[in-house]
Design a protein around this motif. Structure first.
Motif, short mmCIF file in Angstrom:
data_model
loop_
_atom_site.label_atom_id
_atom_site.label_comp_id
_atom_site.label_asym_id
_atom_site.label_seq_id
_atom_site.Cartn_x
_atom_site.Cartn_y
_atom_site.Cartn_z
N VAL A 105 67.07 24.79 33.88
CA VAL A 105 66.43 25.54 34.95
C VAL A 105 65.31 24.68 35.52
CG1 VAL A 105 67.03 27.84 34.13
CG2 VAL A 105 64.97 26.74 33.27
N PHE A 106 65.01 24.90 36.77
CA PHE A 106 64.01 24.10 37.47
C PHE A 106 63.06 25.01 38.23
CE2 PHE A 106 67.90 21.48 37.43
CZ PHE A 106 67.42 20.29 36.87
N LEU A 107 61.91 24.45 38.57
CA LEU A 107 61.06 25.07 39.59
C LEU A 107 61.65 24.77 40.95
CD1 LEU A 107 58.47 26.48 40.58
CD2 LEU A 107 57.30 24.27 40.41
N MET A 108 61.96 23.49 41.19
CA MET A 108 62.54 23.05 42.46
C MET A 108 63.68 22.07 42.17
SD MET A 108 60.63 24.61 44.72
CE MET A 108 60.89 23.81 46.29
N PHE A 109 64.77 22.18 42.94
CA PHE A 109 65.84 21.19 42.83
C PHE A 109 66.60 21.15 44.16
CE2 PHE A 109 67.70 25.19 41.50
CZ PHE A 109 68.98 25.19 42.03
N ASP A 110 67.36 20.08 44.34
CA ASP A 110 68.10 19.90 45.59
C ASP A 110 69.50 19.37 45.27
OD1 ASP A 110 67.63 17.25 44.93
OD2 ASP A 110 66.11 16.94 46.48
N ALA A 138 71.42 25.06 45.36
CA ALA A 138 70.23 24.63 46.10
C ALA A 138 70.34 24.97 47.58
CB ALA A 138 70.02 23.13 45.91
N SER A 139 71.55 24.85 48.14
CA SER A 139 71.72 25.14 49.57
C SER A 139 71.40 26.59 49.88
CB SER A 139 73.15 24.81 50.00
OG SER A 139 74.10 25.52 49.21
N LEU A 140 71.77 27.51 48.98
CA LEU A 140 71.47 28.92 49.18
C LEU A 140 69.98 29.18 49.01
CD1 LEU A 140 72.36 31.82 49.67
CD2 LEU A 140 72.86 32.02 47.23
N ARG A 141 69.38 28.56 48.00
CA ARG A 141 67.93 28.71 47.81
C ARG A 141 67.17 28.21 49.03
NH1 ARG A 141 65.11 27.80 42.26
NH2 ARG A 141 64.64 25.79 43.19
N GLU A 142 67.59 27.07 49.56
CA GLU A 142 66.91 26.52 50.74
C GLU A 142 67.04 27.46 51.93
OE1 GLU A 142 67.08 22.58 53.63
OE2 GLU A 142 67.92 22.48 51.61
N LYS A 143 68.21 28.05 52.09
CA LYS A 143 68.41 28.99 53.20
C LYS A 143 67.47 30.19 53.07
CE LYS A 143 71.90 32.11 55.14
NZ LYS A 143 73.27 32.65 54.98
N ILE A 144 67.39 30.75 51.87
CA ILE A 144 66.55 31.93 51.67
C ILE A 144 65.08 31.59 51.76
CG2 ILE A 144 65.91 33.67 49.93
CD1 ILE A 144 68.85 33.56 48.99
N GLY A 178 74.59 36.66 48.18
CA GLY A 178 75.14 35.73 47.21
C GLY A 178 74.13 35.19 46.22
N TYR A 179 72.88 35.64 46.30
CA TYR A 179 71.83 35.15 45.42
C TYR A 179 71.67 36.10 44.23
CZ TYR A 179 67.33 33.38 43.80
OH TYR A 179 66.32 32.83 43.04
N ARG A 180 71.36 35.54 43.07
CA ARG A 180 71.03 36.34 41.91
C ARG A 180 69.99 35.59 41.09
NH1 ARG A 180 75.10 35.17 37.32
NH2 ARG A 180 76.07 33.21 37.97
#
Length: 501
Positions: A118-123, A142-148, A302-304
């Motif tokens: 698990v990370f704080l931030m990743f790409d 990461a693409s979904l996290r960036e979108k949100i 799609g996020y959980r």
């Protein structure tokens, strides 16, 4: 008993029984599951601050860090030997460095089971490296996290969930005149936010052309901007976890924002408080309901898993507005995961791990959220993130040790003992200090010096720093000593703006 399903063996082609994981039906079984956990899980980041203490709830949970906050004395923190690297420009750069470090790779390959991280931030870079190392990332893509994480997208998701934002317009901004035109629906006293960025770095308070000119380069050409009506608000934060059973919601916390003793950034986050009567019952209930609605909408997107929402509480009329969403753990996570409810039931982050473990579970989300909202499950704590606030650069020659510190009657502070437990703080004259900057590090404007956690409040009733907090801040800062840069040495940083938590 575990249920049994049939599975064919390669040797005989006959079916042999295979155990199916037992459904975890209550908090006791969930706690026992993690107490016995054999799955290696790593939190990889600059420090272990965000998930401090999770290793004591989850067996085989370890930290891989770049900064050694504990001088090698934390049993579950591994800091590899520093090797030459390019200058870091983000937390993601730090994580790439760690994942490509031979000592870290050796740690991962030594695991008997396939590791999870698990990370704080990743790409996308980090996802690729993890795939090559055959380790699973226990977070959405990461693409979904960036979108949100996109502030404009947050408004859209909030609207879909029925969670209102401060009156705003979304538009590109070409000039001061153009801003005046597009902002007519929300007035002339404005707060502008670009799509991405840390609190305080991409938030601009604009009322006059002079204000605009000061930040013009950071506004014009940056794409769509969120242009909000400026309200008289109190900042708050709440962390939650979106699961297949529903959205679990932690306690509503006040935020410390923009205090010049802690941060050089106007509007910059610099800590949190948690205490029972920070907000009235109506505000707490509305914030909880909005968080549940937002989390349920995230699942549809799609996020959980773990996320955090900032809410802006209008002090004039009590309205609750969505500020922004961080689809990750945050700087407030150590507060959430150490709150009284966490000790009574389980830390919120355990439910994130549970969601990704593929182990079936059932929880009564409504019951938990009701219990966690009870003021009896909210105790008084605060944390202050201490940055170097002077416009100067030097090199540290002394730095205070991580551990328990005492506030003396004369307002000075003294080191008591080493510890890595926040719960070791017994009164408001003690504090746990987590050192970030150490001897040999550059000290520059905005550099994180450390985090101070203590019982009681950091602010007074007017939500300004109280006397005790100012004494703690001044006392800890006084323990850092530095020498000037050699005259021939160039400044090491031109924009030391990325935060590591």
């Amino acid at each position: 008993m575990d249920s049994i399903v049939a599975k064919k063996t390669k040797a005989t082609g006959k079916k042999s029984p295979k155990k199916v994981a037992k459904t975890l039906d209550n908090i006791s079984e969930i706690r026992r599951f993690f107490h016995r956990n054999e799955q290696p899980i790593f939190f990889i980041s600059a420090t272990n601050f965000n998930l401090l203490g999770i290793d004591e709830w989850c067996r085989n949970f370890k930290f891989i860090s770049y900064i050694d906050c504990f001088d090698g004395r934390h049993p579950n923190v591994f800091v590899p030997t520093e090797i030459e690297h390019q200058e870091f420009e983000s937390i993601e750069d730090i994580n790439v460095y760690l994942l490509e470090h031979k000592e870290v790779i050796d740690q991962i390959k030594a695991c008997k089971k396939k590791p999870k991280v698990v990370f704080l931030m990743f790409d996308a870079r980090i996802e690729k490296i993890c795939k090559e190392l055959k380790i699973d990332v226990w977070f959405p893509k990461a693409s979904l996290r960036e979108k949100i994480d996109h502030k404009i997208e947050t408004v859209r998701i909030g609207n879909a969930a029925g969670v209102p934002s401060v009156p705003n317009v979304l538009s590109k901004v070409n000039s001061w005149k153009h801003l005046q035109e597009v902002a007519k629906p929300v007035g002339t006293d404005l707060v502008l936010q670009s799509a991405f960025g840390d609190s305080g770095h991409t938030t601009f308070f604009i009322k006059t052309e002079k204000d605009f000119k000061r930040h013009e380069k950071e506004i014009v050409g940056q794409g769509e901007i969120k242009i909000m009506k400026r309200i008289n608000n109190r900042g708050s934060a709440v962390e939650a976890c979106a699961t297949k059973e529903g959205t679990l919601v932690g306690p509503l916390m006040t935020e410390l924002v923009g205090f010049k003793q802690l941060t050089p950034y106007r509007g910059g986050w610099c800590g949190n408080e948690i205490f029972p009567d920070a907000f009235d019952e109506d505000i707490r209930e509305k914030s909880r309901r909005y968080t549940e609605q937002f989390g349920d909408q995230l699942v549809k997107e799609g996020y959980r898993g773990y996320f955090e929402l900032d809410f802006l509480i209008d002090k004039d009329d009590g309205e609750v507005y969505l500020g922004e969403c961080n689809p990750r753990v945050t700087g407030a996570s150590s507060m959430t995961n150490h709150a009284a409810f966490a000790h009574a039931d389980a830390p919120l982050f355990l439910f994130h791990l549970l969601e990704f473990s593929n182990v079936p579970f059932k929880i009564d989300v409504k019951e938990l959220n009701n219990r966690w909202a009870d003021s009896d499950n909210i105790d008084d704590w605060c944390q202050m993130v201490i940055k170097h606030t002077d416009d100067s650069v030097d090199i540290l020659t002394e730095a205070p040790e991580s551990g328990i510190w005492n506030l003396m009657p004369d307002g000075s502070v003294e080191f008591n003992r080493f510890d890595y437990h926040r719960r070791a703080v017994s009164s408001d004259t003690e504090a746990f200090f987590l050192r970030i900057s150490n001897v040999g590090d550059y000290r520059y404007e905005g550099a994180d010096l450390g985090i101070l956690v203590t019982r009681g409040r950091a602010m007074n009733r007017a939500f300004q720093l109280n006397k005790r907090s100012k004494q703690w801040i001044e006392g800890i800062k006084s323990k850092f000593k530095a020498k000037p840069l050699p005259t021939a040495e160039a400044l090491p940083v031109s924009d030391p703006a990325f935060k590591i938590m």
